[in-house]
Every structure is written in structure tokens, then in C-alpha cells.
Design a protein around this motif. Structure first.
Motif, PDB file in Angstrom:
ATOM      1  N   THR A   2       0.832  -1.194   0.000  1.00 11.86           N
ATOM      2  CA  THR A   2       0.000   0.000   0.000  1.00 11.86           C
ATOM      3  C   THR A   2       0.866   1.243   0.000  1.00 11.86           C
ATOM      4  N   THR A   3       0.271   2.354  -0.423  1.00 13.13           N
ATOM      5  CA  THR A   3       1.002   3.613  -0.479  1.00 13.13           C
ATOM      6  C   THR A   3       1.471   4.037   0.907  1.00 13.13           C
ATOM      7  N   MET A   4       0.689   3.722   1.949  1.00 16.24           N
ATOM      8  CA  MET A   4       1.084   4.108   3.303  1.00 16.24           C
ATOM      9  C   MET A   4       2.436   3.512   3.681  1.00 16.24           C
ATOM     10  N   GLU A   5       2.754   2.354   3.155  1.00 14.44           N
ATOM     11  CA  GLU A   5       4.036   1.732   3.469  1.00 14.44           C
ATOM     12  C   GLU A   5       5.169   2.364   2.676  1.00 14.44           C
ATOM     13  N   HIS A   6       4.838   3.184   1.681  1.00 16.00           N
ATOM     14  CA  HIS A   6       5.845   3.838   0.861  1.00 16.00           C
ATOM     15  C   HIS A   6       6.244   5.170   1.478  1.00 16.00           C
ATOM     16  N   THR A   7       6.696   5.094   2.714  1.00 16.39           N
ATOM     17  CA  THR A   7       7.237   6.239   3.430  1.00 16.39           C
ATOM     18  C   THR A   7       8.686   5.923   3.742  1.00 16.39           C
ATOM     19  N   GLU A   8       9.405   6.906   4.212  1.00 16.17           N
ATOM     20  CA  GLU A   8      10.806   6.657   4.562  1.00 16.17           C
ATOM     21  C   GLU A   8      10.916   5.543   5.604  1.00 16.17           C
ATOM     22  N   ALA A   9      10.024   5.560   6.588  1.00 21.57           N
ATOM     23  CA  ALA A   9      10.055   4.517   7.622  1.00 21.57           C
ATOM     24  C   ALA A   9       9.711   3.155   7.018  1.00 21.57           C
ATOM     25  N   GLY A  10       8.747   3.145   6.116  1.00 19.16           N
ATOM     26  CA  GLY A  10       8.374   1.885   5.452  1.00 19.16           C
ATOM     27  C   GLY A  10       9.494   1.340   4.593  1.00 19.16           C
ATOM     28  N   TRP A  11      10.134   2.253   3.821  1.00 14.05           N
ATOM     29  CA  TRP A  11      11.273   1.820   2.996  1.00 14.05           C
ATOM     30  C   TRP A  11      12.395   1.301   3.886  1.00 14.05           C
ATOM     31  N   ALA A  12      12.658   2.005   4.992  1.00 16.94           N
ATOM     32  CA  ALA A  12      13.733   1.591   5.904  1.00 16.94           C
ATOM     33  C   ALA A  12      13.448   0.204   6.464  1.00 16.94           C
ATOM     34  N   ALA A  13      12.202  -0.051   6.847  1.00 13.78           N
ATOM     35  CA  ALA A  13      11.843  -1.366   7.378  1.00 13.78           C
ATOM     36  C   ALA A  13      12.049  -2.450   6.326  1.00 13.78           C
ATOM     37  N   GLN A  14      11.668  -2.158   5.095  1.00 14.15           N
ATOM     38  CA  GLN A  14      11.869  -3.144   4.021  1.00 14.15           C
ATOM     39  C   GLN A  14      13.349  -3.402   3.775  1.00 14.15           C
ATOM     40  N   ARG A  20      19.707  -4.935   4.269  1.00 13.49           N
ATOM     41  CA  ARG A  20      20.370  -3.835   3.575  1.00 13.49           C
ATOM     42  C   ARG A  20      20.412  -2.628   4.503  1.00 13.49           C
ATOM     43  N   ARG A  21      21.507  -1.886   4.408  1.00 13.37           N
ATOM     44  CA  ARG A  21      21.610  -0.649   5.172  1.00 13.37           C
ATOM     45  C   ARG A  21      20.672   0.390   4.564  1.00 13.37           C
ATOM     46  N   VAL A  22      20.152   1.252   5.397  1.00 14.81           N
ATOM     47  CA  VAL A  22      19.331   2.361   4.934  1.00 14.81           C
ATOM     48  C   VAL A  22      20.287   3.498   4.602  1.00 14.81           C
ATOM     49  N   THR A  23      20.425   3.793   3.311  1.00 18.88           N
ATOM     50  CA  THR A  23      21.326   4.854   2.886  1.00 18.88           C
ATOM     51  C   THR A  23      20.530   5.975   2.232  1.00 18.88           C
ATOM     52  N   LYS A  24      21.138   7.141   2.193  1.00 16.51           N
ATOM     53  CA  LYS A  24      20.507   8.284   1.528  1.00 16.51           C
ATOM     54  C   LYS A  24      20.263   7.978   0.052  1.00 16.51           C
ATOM     55  N   GLN A  25      21.204   7.265  -0.559  1.00 14.43           N
ATOM     56  CA  GLN A  25      21.081   6.937  -1.975  1.00 14.43           C
ATOM     57  C   GLN A  25      19.870   6.026  -2.228  1.00 14.43           C
ATOM     58  N   ARG A  26      19.738   4.981  -1.427  1.00 15.05           N
ATOM     59  CA  ARG A  26      18.605   4.070  -1.600  1.00 15.05           C
ATOM     60  C   ARG A  26      17.279   4.791  -1.373  1.00 15.05           C
ATOM     61  N   LEU A  27      17.210   5.597  -0.320  1.00 16.33           N
ATOM     62  CA  LEU A  27      15.968   6.315  -0.025  1.00 16.33           C
ATOM     63  C   LEU A  27      15.639   7.328  -1.122  1.00 16.33           C
ATOM     64  N   ALA A  28      16.645   7.993  -1.659  1.00 17.31           N
ATOM     65  CA  ALA A  28      16.399   8.971  -2.728  1.00 17.31           C
ATOM     66  C   ALA A  28      15.898   8.289  -3.989  1.00 17.31           C
ATOM     67  N   VAL A  29      16.472   7.135  -4.321  1.00 17.85           N
ATOM     68  CA  VAL A  29      16.033   6.394  -5.504  1.00 17.85           C
ATOM     69  C   VAL A  29      14.612   5.873  -5.301  1.00 17.85           C
ATOM     70  N   THR A  68      15.629  -3.970  -7.403  1.00 19.10           N
ATOM     71  CA  THR A  68      14.826  -4.826  -8.277  1.00 19.10           C
ATOM     72  C   THR A  68      15.044  -6.291  -7.921  1.00 19.10           C
ATOM     73  N   GLU A  69      16.299  -6.658  -7.699  1.00 20.55           N
ATOM     74  CA  GLU A  69      16.619  -8.038  -7.307  1.00 20.55           C
ATOM     75  C   GLU A  69      15.934  -8.411  -5.996  1.00 20.55           C
ATOM     76  N   LEU A  70      15.827  -7.455  -5.079  1.00 16.43           N
ATOM     77  CA  LEU A  70      15.173  -7.704  -3.790  1.00 16.43           C
ATOM     78  C   LEU A  70      13.648  -7.780  -3.910  1.00 16.43           C
ATOM     79  N   GLY A  71      13.106  -7.274  -5.021  1.00 19.95           N
ATOM     80  CA  GLY A  71      11.666  -7.245  -5.194  1.00 19.95           C
ATOM     81  C   GLY A  71      11.011  -5.977  -4.668  1.00 19.95           C
ATOM     82  N   MET A  72      11.810  -4.989  -4.285  1.00 20.16           N
ATOM     83  CA  MET A  72      11.256  -3.719  -3.822  1.00 20.16           C
ATOM     84  C   MET A  72      10.865  -2.825  -4.991  1.00 20.16           C
TER      85      MET A  72
END
Length: 142
Positions: A2-14, A20-29, A68-72
Motif C-alpha cells: 500500500t502507499t502508506m508503506e511507501h514512506t521513509e520509515a516503510g522503505w527503511a523497514a523493508q 540492507r543498510r538504509v542509505t541516503k542513496q537508496r531512499l532517494a532512488v 529490483t533483485e530484492l523485489g522492492m
């Protein structure tokens, strides 16, 4: 997802769930792809540079490939077009591409359940059906 999970906290949890480390690059992409569905790597890089001006195109490609490999992320490859990326994953939806302007739209599974196509004969267990519709969008129609 869901879109609600598409937040910085949601991305970090995934990312953490995939070790995977939560990096600025991953979050920006991830943020760029979320706001520009069906974007090319170049468009993702341009958007992500709004947050990280020094981000290189090579770094974007590495992050896109990994996520993409992770399925995110999901990578789609329309004909006569560079690869595109989206955050809508896991629901086996399809795409419609305008042969005039290249616009891409999501198309939900016609049958309503994955894989949504049952082959007339196959010895395989089908897990994903990737359908690409091609036509003319309303903006390009005469």
C-alpha cells in the motif's frame, strides 16, 4: 504494498528486512521511483539529485538493480524503450504502452488473481504472467 508503506520509515523497514543498510542513496532512488512511476534510470537519477546533487548515474543503476533483485522495485522493458522502474510490486499487474508517445499505464489483472493467465498447455507451474498491451492513448488518438 500500500502507499502508506511507501514512506521513509516503510522503505527503511523493508531494507532492514532484506539485510540492507538504509542509505541516503537508496531512499532517494525509492522516493524518485515512487513519485515517477515507469521512470527510466536517467529520470530517476535526475529526480534523486534533487535530494542528493552529487548522486552519480552509475550509483543509481547499482541501487535500481539491487532493489529490483530484492523485489522492492519492478523493472519493465517496453519495446523500443529503455527499462522503466516502478514501486508497484507483487500484484502481477500489466502495462499498456502508447505506440504514439510512449506513455505507460498500469493495467490490473483481467481475471483478478495471479498469475491471471492460465496457459492452454504447460508442464510448468506459472507464477507470473507479463502482458504488455500496445495501443494509442487518448492524447495521441486522432
Amino acid at each position: 504494498m500500500t502507499t502508506m508503506e511507501h514512506t521513509e520509515a516503510g522503505w527503511a523497514a523493508q531494507l532492514h528486512s532484506h539485510d540492507r543498510r538504509v542509505t541516503k542513496q537508496r531512499l532517494a532512488v525509492l522516493d524518485a521511483v515512487e513519485h515517477l512511476p515507469h521512470a527510466t534510470a536517467d529520470a530517476v537519477a535526475e529526480a534523486a539529485r534533487g535530494q542528493l546533487p552529487a548522486l552519480t548515474l552509475q550509483s543509481v543503476y547499482v541501487v535500481l538493480s539491487d532493489l529490483t533483485e530484492l523485489g522492492m522495485l519492478r523493472r519493465i522493458e517496453p519495446p523500443n524503450s529503455p527499462a522503466r522502474y516502478e514501486t508497484r510490486t507483487g500484484d502481477n499487474h500489466h502495462h499498456a504502452v502508447c505506440t504514439g508517445c510512449g506513455k505507460i499505464e498500469d493495467v490490473d489483472c483481467a481475471v483478478g488473481h495471479a498469475p491471471c493467465l492460465t496457459p492452454s498447455s504447460s508442464t510448468m507451474t506459472i507464477k507470473v504472467a507479463d502482458v504488455l498491451y500496445q495501443g494509442i492513448c487518448s492524447d495521441c488518438a486522432p
